[in-house]
Design a protein around this motif. Sequence first.
Motif, PDB file in Angstrom:
ATOM      1  N   THR A  78     -19.064 -38.498   4.371  1.00 30.68           N
ATOM      2  CA  THR A  78     -19.331 -37.067   4.390  1.00 30.68           C
ATOM      3  C   THR A  78     -20.838 -36.843   4.459  1.00 30.68           C
ATOM      4  O   THR A  78     -21.633 -37.632   3.939  1.00 30.68           O
ATOM      5  CB  THR A  78     -18.779 -36.385   3.124  1.00 30.68           C
ATOM      6  OG1 THR A  78     -19.322 -37.028   1.962  1.00 30.68           O
ATOM      7  CG2 THR A  78     -17.261 -36.463   3.102  1.00 30.68           C
ATOM      8  N   THR A  79     -21.231 -35.761   5.110  1.00 28.89           N
ATOM      9  CA  THR A  79     -22.640 -35.416   5.176  1.00 28.89           C
ATOM     10  C   THR A  79     -23.047 -34.676   3.901  1.00 28.89           C
ATOM     11  O   THR A  79     -22.199 -34.209   3.122  1.00 28.89           O
ATOM     12  CB  THR A  79     -22.925 -34.517   6.380  1.00 28.89           C
ATOM     13  OG1 THR A  79     -22.269 -33.251   6.185  1.00 28.89           O
ATOM     14  CG2 THR A  79     -22.421 -35.156   7.684  1.00 28.89           C
ATOM     15  N   ARG A  80     -24.339 -34.553   3.691  1.00 26.03           N
ATOM     16  CA  ARG A  80     -24.827 -33.815   2.521  1.00 26.03           C
ATOM     17  C   ARG A  80     -24.354 -32.357   2.573  1.00 26.03           C
ATOM     18  O   ARG A  80     -23.952 -31.787   1.557  1.00 26.03           O
ATOM     19  CB  ARG A  80     -26.351 -33.885   2.454  1.00 26.03           C
ATOM     20  CG  ARG A  80     -26.941 -33.104   1.288  1.00 26.03           C
ATOM     21  CD  ARG A  80     -28.422 -33.378   1.096  1.00 26.03           C
ATOM     22  NE  ARG A  80     -28.990 -32.549   0.047  1.00 26.03           N
ATOM     23  CZ  ARG A  80     -28.864 -32.782  -1.247  1.00 26.03           C
ATOM     24  NH1 ARG A  80     -28.165 -33.833  -1.652  1.00 26.03           N
ATOM     25  NH2 ARG A  80     -29.416 -31.987  -2.153  1.00 26.03           N
ATOM     26  N   GLY A  81     -24.392 -31.779   3.772  1.00 29.65           N
ATOM     27  CA  GLY A  81     -23.928 -30.404   3.908  1.00 29.65           C
ATOM     28  C   GLY A  81     -22.456 -30.264   3.575  1.00 29.65           C
ATOM     29  O   GLY A  81     -22.042 -29.296   2.919  1.00 29.65           O
ATOM     30  N   GLN A  82     -21.637 -31.214   4.027  1.00 28.36           N
ATOM     31  CA  GLN A  82     -20.210 -31.174   3.708  1.00 28.36           C
ATOM     32  C   GLN A  82     -19.992 -31.311   2.204  1.00 28.36           C
ATOM     33  O   GLN A  82     -19.161 -30.602   1.622  1.00 28.36           O
ATOM     34  CB  GLN A  82     -19.484 -32.279   4.466  1.00 28.36           C
ATOM     35  CG  GLN A  82     -19.389 -32.034   5.958  1.00 28.36           C
ATOM     36  CD  GLN A  82     -18.860 -33.234   6.726  1.00 28.36           C
ATOM     37  OE1 GLN A  82     -18.839 -34.365   6.228  1.00 28.36           O
ATOM     38  NE2 GLN A  82     -18.426 -32.997   7.952  1.00 28.36           N
ATOM     39  N   ASP A  83     -20.733 -32.230   1.574  1.00 26.03           N
ATOM     40  CA  ASP A  83     -20.605 -32.398   0.127  1.00 26.03           C
ATOM     41  C   ASP A  83     -20.935 -31.107  -0.614  1.00 26.03           C
ATOM     42  O   ASP A  83     -20.225 -30.709  -1.546  1.00 26.03           O
ATOM     43  CB  ASP A  83     -21.525 -33.521  -0.359  1.00 26.03           C
ATOM     44  CG  ASP A  83     -21.029 -34.904   0.036  1.00 26.03           C
ATOM     45  OD1 ASP A  83     -19.824 -35.044   0.294  1.00 26.03           O
ATOM     46  OD2 ASP A  83     -21.857 -35.833   0.087  1.00 26.03           O
ATOM     47  N   LEU A  84     -22.006 -30.459  -0.210  1.00 26.67           N
ATOM     48  CA  LEU A  84     -22.411 -29.224  -0.877  1.00 26.67           C
ATOM     49  C   LEU A  84     -21.362 -28.132  -0.724  1.00 26.67           C
ATOM     50  O   LEU A  84     -21.171 -27.313  -1.634  1.00 26.67           O
ATOM     51  CB  LEU A  84     -23.757 -28.746  -0.327  1.00 26.67           C
ATOM     52  CG  LEU A  84     -24.971 -29.600  -0.703  1.00 26.67           C
ATOM     53  CD1 LEU A  84     -26.215 -29.107   0.027  1.00 26.67           C
ATOM     54  CD2 LEU A  84     -25.197 -29.588  -2.210  1.00 26.67           C
ATOM     55  N   ARG A  85     -20.680 -28.117   0.419  1.00 30.69           N
ATOM     56  CA  ARG A  85     -19.638 -27.112   0.620  1.00 30.69           C
ATOM     57  C   ARG A  85     -18.354 -27.453  -0.121  1.00 30.69           C
ATOM     58  O   ARG A  85     -17.607 -26.546  -0.515  1.00 30.69           O
ATOM     59  CB  ARG A  85     -19.372 -26.950   2.125  1.00 30.69           C
ATOM     60  CG  ARG A  85     -20.498 -26.238   2.871  1.00 30.69           C
ATOM     61  CD  ARG A  85     -20.112 -25.911   4.294  1.00 30.69           C
ATOM     62  NE  ARG A  85     -20.055 -27.090   5.149  1.00 30.69           N
ATOM     63  CZ  ARG A  85     -21.089 -27.608   5.804  1.00 30.69           C
ATOM     64  NH1 ARG A  85     -22.290 -27.042   5.687  1.00 30.69           N
ATOM     65  NH2 ARG A  85     -20.956 -28.665   6.573  1.00 30.69           N
ATOM     66  N   MET A  86     -18.098 -28.743  -0.337  1.00 23.57           N
ATOM     67  CA  MET A  86     -16.850 -29.143  -0.998  1.00 23.57           C
ATOM     68  C   MET A  86     -16.949 -29.162  -2.519  1.00 23.57           C
ATOM     69  O   MET A  86     -15.957 -28.900  -3.206  1.00 23.57           O
ATOM     70  CB  MET A  86     -16.416 -30.525  -0.499  1.00 23.57           C
ATOM     71  CG  MET A  86     -15.922 -30.531   0.933  1.00 23.57           C
ATOM     72  SD  MET A  86     -15.179 -32.134   1.431  1.00 23.57           S
ATOM     73  CE  MET A  86     -16.636 -33.192   1.461  1.00 23.57           C
ATOM     74  N   ILE A  87     -18.110 -29.482  -3.059  1.00 26.16           N
ATOM     75  CA  ILE A  87     -18.233 -29.686  -4.499  1.00 26.16           C
ATOM     76  C   ILE A  87     -17.775 -28.483  -5.330  1.00 26.16           C
ATOM     77  O   ILE A  87     -17.083 -28.666  -6.347  1.00 26.16           O
ATOM     78  CB  ILE A  87     -19.674 -30.106  -4.859  1.00 26.16           C
ATOM     79  CG1 ILE A  87     -19.878 -31.585  -4.497  1.00 26.16           C
ATOM     80  CG2 ILE A  87     -19.959 -29.886  -6.339  1.00 26.16           C
ATOM     81  CD1 ILE A  87     -21.294 -32.093  -4.692  1.00 26.16           C
ATOM     82  N   PRO A  88     -18.100 -27.239  -4.968  1.00 30.80           N
ATOM     83  CA  PRO A  88     -17.602 -26.124  -5.788  1.00 30.80           C
ATOM     84  C   PRO A  88     -16.078 -26.102  -5.906  1.00 30.80           C
ATOM     85  O   PRO A  88     -15.545 -25.825  -6.985  1.00 30.80           O
ATOM     86  CB  PRO A  88     -18.126 -24.887  -5.043  1.00 30.80           C
ATOM     87  CG  PRO A  88     -19.355 -25.376  -4.337  1.00 30.80           C
ATOM     88  CD  PRO A  88     -19.024 -26.768  -3.908  1.00 30.80           C
TER      89      PRO A  88
END
Length: 206
Positions: A90-100
């Motif tokens: 996963t990309t950093r952007g994807q992680d940031l969108r999924m974590i919440p």
Amino acid sequence: MNAPDATPQVAPARRADVRELACTLGRAFFDDPVAMWMIPDPGRRAKALPITFGAMARHHYLPGGGLDVASDGLHIAAAALWSPPGGWRTTRGQDLRMIPSFLRAVGTQFSRARQADELMKENHPEEPHWYLGVLGSDPTFRGAGYGRALMDSRLAHCDAEAAPAYLESSKPDNIPYYERFGFVVTGELALPDGGPTLWQMWRAPR
């Protein structure tokens, strides 16, 4: 809902399918050893799994073009979440969108989810391959060929590309199922804190 007598119809998922396929996968993985270890409370697990799968599908697998569904023409009976060669991280952007969504789903068990994710990443094969992150059928439809239809469709694609495939099985009973498609066990991963074992499985192209 009774399993209909219909031929499975396999197609790439659309964004509009994400909510339904996430619920399908939530029911499919309710009794999965990893899900039970990660979210022990059954009531919370029933709510958390669709949220988790929805975030994964929407933010990682759908953009990667590896999100497939099998239906009877009315309902999504099964879904498969694949990552293409070179695209399993996963990309950093994807992680940031999924974590919440992950935090909302698993709450205080988020550290367990992170531990499992890190262990799988540390032991992931480096050779380019298609990665089957998730495959599940709604229990109502299980045994009617929906999972097989998804596997046959994507593995034919792998073979056409001469690309290998990789997965981790969280149930020992599923190992013979994947072996029928040409996968072989290559290793075992023991999750921490008394967690279950994952079996690493690899398939060479045919």
